[in-house]
Design a protein around this motif. Structure first.
Motif, PDB file in Angstrom:
ATOM      1  N   THR A 244       5.573   0.082  12.707  1.00  0.00           N
ATOM      2  CA  THR A 244       4.124  -0.106  12.545  1.00  0.00           C
ATOM      3  C   THR A 244       3.763  -1.558  12.815  1.00  0.00           C
ATOM      4  OG1 THR A 244       4.146   1.594  10.827  1.00  0.00           O
ATOM      5  CG2 THR A 244       2.189   0.197  10.957  1.00  0.00           C
TER       6      THR A 244
ATOM      7  N   GLU B  99      -3.778  -1.132  11.852  1.00  0.00           N
ATOM      8  CA  GLU B  99      -2.383  -0.971  12.243  1.00  0.00           C
ATOM      9  C   GLU B  99      -2.225   0.213  13.177  1.00  0.00           C
ATOM     10  OE1 GLU B  99      -0.451   1.304   8.496  1.00  0.00           O
ATOM     11  OE2 GLU B  99      -1.046  -0.774   8.092  1.00  0.00           O
ATOM     12  N   LYS B 100      -1.146   0.163  13.970  1.00  0.00           N
ATOM     13  CA  LYS B 100      -0.750   1.262  14.856  1.00  0.00           C
ATOM     14  C   LYS B 100       0.743   1.456  14.698  1.00  0.00           C
ATOM     15  CE  LYS B 100      -4.338   2.263  17.730  1.00  0.00           C
ATOM     16  NZ  LYS B 100      -4.645   2.110  19.116  1.00  0.00           N
ATOM     17  N   GLU B 101       1.191   2.686  14.814  1.00  0.00           N
ATOM     18  CA  GLU B 101       2.618   2.965  14.638  1.00  0.00           C
ATOM     19  C   GLU B 101       3.156   3.808  15.770  1.00  0.00           C
ATOM     20  OE1 GLU B 101       2.885   6.975  11.913  1.00  0.00           O
ATOM     21  OE2 GLU B 101       2.655   5.061  10.864  1.00  0.00           O
TER      22      GLU B 101
END
Length: 198
Positions: A183, A191-193
């Motif tokens: 993440t 956030e991006k995962e």
């Protein structure tokens, strides 16, 4: 007719508040889709909309002179927007968790439109300048699965010569057969995962 005017005034006021940032903008609903190792989160109105995180060709390999597969490359981050993005954290978790430790997270850089790959230098080497094809250490130490790795990195807008950055993760023991989630956390909290199997 008065009800229509009241409703119109309320809608206009709400629009003015959102445009002037008096009320923080945010999505009312979010959803996450996972497609062949790529996780896409929708519903975010922050800077995360410009951040792309993929793991098209993850590669787990041993460092020079070792047999344990402890170095993971192939996770790519890309800024599709026009303004720089500030990365302030990386969280890496894995399953099954048998007490392994993460030792380092670094950003690699590709040249000439090629996807970034792990450089020839092993973990613990001095980071090279940002314009070189080596890597720049984001965080180093010792942490368990799911721990927030805090650091500071700026992702400039993607260009033809510098389309993306790779993430190079180094672990203390063999990570073969693990399911990982990486993440990326921005300074605005978005956030991006990405999920991958190694």
């Amino acid at each position: 007719m008065n009800k229509a005017y009241v409703l119109l005034v309320i809608i206009c006021c709400a629009g003015v508040f959102l445009v002037t940032d008096i009320i923080p903008a945010g999505a009312w609903f979010t959803d996450t889709e996972v497609i062949e190792g790529i996780s896409i989160t929708t519903g975010s109105w922050g800077d995360a909309g410009s951040l792309m995180v993929t793991a098209d060709q993850p590669l787990l390999k041993p460092p020079a002179g070792n047999h344990a597969k402890t170095v993971l490359s192939g996770i790519t981050v890309n800024n599709t927007g026009s303004a720089p993005l500030e990365v302030t954290g990386i969280r890496v978790s894995w399953d099954p968790d048998d007490g392994e430790m993460i030792r380092e997270a670094a950003f690699t850089r590709g040249k000439g439109g090629e996807a970034p790959r792990a450089g020839p230098k092993g973990a613990g080497s001095n980071p090279e300048p940002a314009g070189d094809e080596g890597f720049t250490v984001f965080w180093s130490g010792e942490a368990v699965s799911g721990h927030l790795l805090e650091g500071q990195a700026q992702l400039g807008p993607a260009t033809r010569d510098d389309p993306a950055r790779g993430i190079l993760l180094t672990f203390g023991s063999n990570m073969e057969g693990k399911s990982l989630v990486c993440t990326i956390i921005l300074d605005d909290g978005n956030e991006k995962e990405v999920r991958l199997q190694v």
